[in-house]
Write a protein that holds these residues in place. Sequence first.
Motif, PDB file in Angstrom:
ATOM      1  N   ILE A 146       9.751  -6.581  14.693  1.00 10.57           N
ATOM      2  CA  ILE A 146      10.070  -5.729  13.538  1.00 10.57           C
ATOM      3  C   ILE A 146       9.197  -6.102  12.352  1.00 10.57           C
ATOM      4  CG2 ILE A 146      11.860  -5.152  11.842  1.00 10.57           C
ATOM      5  CD1 ILE A 146      13.899  -5.444  14.139  1.00 10.57           C
ATOM      6  N   LEU A 147       9.042  -7.399  12.118  1.00 10.71           N
ATOM      7  CA  LEU A 147       8.202  -7.850  11.006  1.00 10.71           C
ATOM      8  C   LEU A 147       6.759  -7.398  11.175  1.00 10.71           C
ATOM      9  CD1 LEU A 147       9.523 -11.456  10.365  1.00 10.71           C
ATOM     10  CD2 LEU A 147       9.726  -9.486   8.863  1.00 10.71           C
ATOM     11  N   GLU A 148       6.222  -7.493  12.395  1.00 13.24           N
ATOM     12  CA  GLU A 148       4.844  -7.079  12.638  1.00 13.24           C
ATOM     13  C   GLU A 148       4.667  -5.576  12.463  1.00 13.24           C
ATOM     14  OE1 GLU A 148       3.810  -8.493  16.520  1.00 13.24           O
ATOM     15  OE2 GLU A 148       4.027 -10.589  15.934  1.00 13.24           O
ATOM     16  N   LYS A 149       5.652  -4.816  12.918  1.00 15.36           N
ATOM     17  CA  LYS A 149       5.556  -3.356  12.884  1.00 15.36           C
ATOM     18  C   LYS A 149       5.772  -2.785  11.489  1.00 15.36           C
ATOM     19  CE  LYS A 149       7.365   0.686  15.290  1.00 15.36           C
ATOM     20  NZ  LYS A 149       8.310   1.175  16.285  1.00 15.36           N
ATOM     21  N   THR A 150       6.767  -3.293  10.763  1.00 13.28           N
ATOM     22  CA  THR A 150       7.152  -2.700   9.483  1.00 13.28           C
ATOM     23  C   THR A 150       6.914  -3.601   8.287  1.00 13.28           C
ATOM     24  OG1 THR A 150       9.410  -3.543   9.543  1.00 13.28           O
ATOM     25  CG2 THR A 150       9.003  -1.433  10.638  1.00 13.28           C
ATOM     26  N   GLY A 151       6.544  -4.848   8.521  1.00 14.04           N
ATOM     27  CA  GLY A 151       6.429  -5.804   7.420  1.00 14.04           C
ATOM     28  C   GLY A 151       7.798  -6.182   6.883  1.00 14.04           C
ATOM     29  N   GLY A 152       8.863  -5.838   7.631  1.00 13.86           N
ATOM     30  CA  GLY A 152      10.221  -6.137   7.202  1.00 13.86           C
ATOM     31  C   GLY A 152      10.780  -5.123   6.226  1.00 13.86           C
ATOM     32  N   ARG A 153      10.011  -4.083   5.959  1.00 15.33           N
ATOM     33  CA  ARG A 153      10.434  -3.102   4.962  1.00 15.33           C
ATOM     34  C   ARG A 153      10.894  -1.816   5.626  1.00 15.33           C
ATOM     35  NH1 ARG A 153       5.260  -4.456   2.890  1.00 15.33           N
ATOM     36  NH2 ARG A 153       5.449  -6.143   1.411  1.00 15.33           N
ATOM     37  N   GLY A 154      12.119  -1.431   5.342  1.00 14.42           N
ATOM     38  CA  GLY A 154      12.586  -0.105   5.716  1.00 14.42           C
ATOM     39  C   GLY A 154      12.151   0.866   4.633  1.00 14.42           C
ATOM     40  N   ILE A 155      12.647   2.052   4.670  1.00 13.43           N
ATOM     41  CA  ILE A 155      12.261   3.075   3.695  1.00 13.43           C
ATOM     42  C   ILE A 155      12.587   2.634   2.270  1.00 13.43           C
ATOM     43  CG2 ILE A 155      12.734   5.431   2.885  1.00 13.43           C
ATOM     44  CD1 ILE A 155      13.153   6.167   5.859  1.00 13.43           C
ATOM     45  N   GLN A 192      10.344  -0.354   1.120  1.00 14.97           N
ATOM     46  CA  GLN A 192       8.968   0.127   0.968  1.00 14.97           C
ATOM     47  C   GLN A 192       8.831   0.947  -0.305  1.00 14.97           C
ATOM     48  OE1 GLN A 192       6.270  -0.701   3.018  1.00 14.97           O
ATOM     49  NE2 GLN A 192       5.150   0.155   1.284  1.00 14.97           N
ATOM     50  N   ASN A 193       9.843   1.755  -0.617  1.00 14.71           N
ATOM     51  CA  ASN A 193       9.843   2.555  -1.837  1.00 14.71           C
ATOM     52  C   ASN A 193       9.801   1.644  -3.071  1.00 14.71           C
ATOM     53  OD1 ASN A 193      10.014   4.768  -3.549  1.00 14.71           O
ATOM     54  ND2 ASN A 193      12.227   4.926  -3.377  1.00 14.71           N
ATOM     55  N   ILE A 194      10.625   0.604  -3.080  1.00 14.58           N
ATOM     56  CA  ILE A 194      10.637  -0.345  -4.201  1.00 14.58           C
ATOM     57  C   ILE A 194       9.276  -1.026  -4.324  1.00 14.58           C
ATOM     58  CG2 ILE A 194      11.620  -2.520  -5.045  1.00 14.58           C
ATOM     59  CD1 ILE A 194      14.287  -1.564  -3.706  1.00 14.58           C
ATOM     60  N   HIS A 195       8.733  -1.488  -3.216  1.00 10.57           N
ATOM     61  CA  HIS A 195       7.428  -2.151  -3.200  1.00 10.57           C
ATOM     62  C   HIS A 195       6.352  -1.228  -3.783  1.00 10.57           C
ATOM     63  CE1 HIS A 195       4.142  -4.658  -1.757  1.00 10.57           C
ATOM     64  NE2 HIS A 195       3.655  -3.614  -1.112  1.00 10.57           N
ATOM     65  N   ASP A 196       6.317   0.010  -3.308  1.00  7.59           N
ATOM     66  CA  ASP A 196       5.319   0.976  -3.789  1.00  7.59           C
ATOM     67  C   ASP A 196       5.473   1.268  -5.274  1.00  7.59           C
ATOM     68  OD1 ASP A 196       4.318   1.137  -1.210  1.00  7.59           O
ATOM     69  OD2 ASP A 196       5.343   3.027  -0.754  1.00  7.59           O
ATOM     70  N   ARG A 197       6.703   1.408  -5.741  1.00 10.28           N
ATOM     71  CA  ARG A 197       6.931   1.701  -7.168  1.00 10.28           C
ATOM     72  C   ARG A 197       6.517   0.538  -8.062  1.00 10.28           C
ATOM     73  NH1 ARG A 197      10.696   5.949  -8.560  1.00 10.28           N
ATOM     74  NH2 ARG A 197      11.135   7.188  -6.708  1.00 10.28           N
ATOM     75  N   ILE A 198       6.787  -0.689  -7.626  1.00 13.68           N
ATOM     76  CA  ILE A 198       6.354  -1.861  -8.398  1.00 13.68           C
ATOM     77  C   ILE A 198       4.832  -1.885  -8.480  1.00 13.68           C
ATOM     78  CG2 ILE A 198       6.205  -4.393  -8.374  1.00 13.68           C
ATOM     79  CD1 ILE A 198       9.078  -4.384  -7.230  1.00 13.68           C
ATOM     80  N   ARG A 199       4.166  -1.653  -7.359  1.00 11.49           N
ATOM     81  CA  ARG A 199       2.692  -1.662  -7.344  1.00 11.49           C
ATOM     82  C   ARG A 199       2.102  -0.549  -8.199  1.00 11.49           C
ATOM     83  NH1 ARG A 199       0.261  -4.590  -2.654  1.00 11.49           N
ATOM     84  NH2 ARG A 199      -1.498  -3.247  -3.086  1.00 11.49           N
ATOM     85  N   LEU A 200       2.699   0.629  -8.161  1.00 13.75           N
ATOM     86  CA  LEU A 200       2.214   1.734  -8.993  1.00 13.75           C
ATOM     87  C   LEU A 200       2.401   1.444 -10.478  1.00 13.75           C
ATOM     88  CD1 LEU A 200       3.457   4.838  -6.972  1.00 13.75           C
ATOM     89  CD2 LEU A 200       1.072   4.226  -7.445  1.00 13.75           C
ATOM     90  N   THR A 201       3.500   0.798 -10.814  1.00 13.59           N
ATOM     91  CA  THR A 201       3.814   0.515 -12.212  1.00 13.59           C
ATOM     92  C   THR A 201       3.004  -0.647 -12.775  1.00 13.59           C
ATOM     93  OG1 THR A 201       6.062   1.351 -11.913  1.00 13.59           O
ATOM     94  CG2 THR A 201       5.681  -0.043 -13.836  1.00 13.59           C
ATOM     95  N   PHE A 202       2.888  -1.745 -12.002  1.00 16.06           N
ATOM     96  CA  PHE A 202       2.305  -2.980 -12.528  1.00 16.06           C
ATOM     97  C   PHE A 202       0.964  -3.365 -11.926  1.00 16.06           C
ATOM     98  CE2 PHE A 202       6.984  -3.603 -12.954  1.00 16.06           C
ATOM     99  CZ  PHE A 202       7.037  -3.568 -14.346  1.00 16.06           C
ATOM    100  N   GLY A 203       0.587  -2.777 -10.796  1.00 15.24           N
ATOM    101  CA  GLY A 203      -0.690  -3.109 -10.168  1.00 15.24           C
ATOM    102  C   GLY A 203      -0.513  -3.729  -8.793  1.00 15.24           C
ATOM    103  N   GLY A 204      -1.617  -3.771  -8.066  1.00 14.62           N
ATOM    104  CA  GLY A 204      -1.607  -4.200  -6.681  1.00 14.62           C
ATOM    105  C   GLY A 204      -1.229  -5.638  -6.422  1.00 14.62           C
TER     106      GLY A 204
END
Length: 64
Positions: free
Chosen positions: A13-22, A25-37
């Motif tokens: 599961i970790l290899e396939k999804t990085g441990g992130r469900g929807i 992943q949404n939280i991760h993407d929003r943090i990156r969009l707001t504060f940077g990569g």
Amino acid sequence: TVEDNGPGMDNRILEKTGGRGIGLQNIHDRIRLTFGGQYGLSIQSGEGKGTTILIKIPCQRGMA
């Protein structure tokens, strides 16, 4: 950092999804969009060892 002592995640599961469900992943993407990569979520887990999620965001001092 958010940790638990639960059963952890299967390595497949970790290899396939990085441990992130929807939702995570949404939280991760929003943090990156707001504060940077360089910011976002980092997930470590091992079967029988629990899961740790590190949330990396910038610290802004002096804000009310």
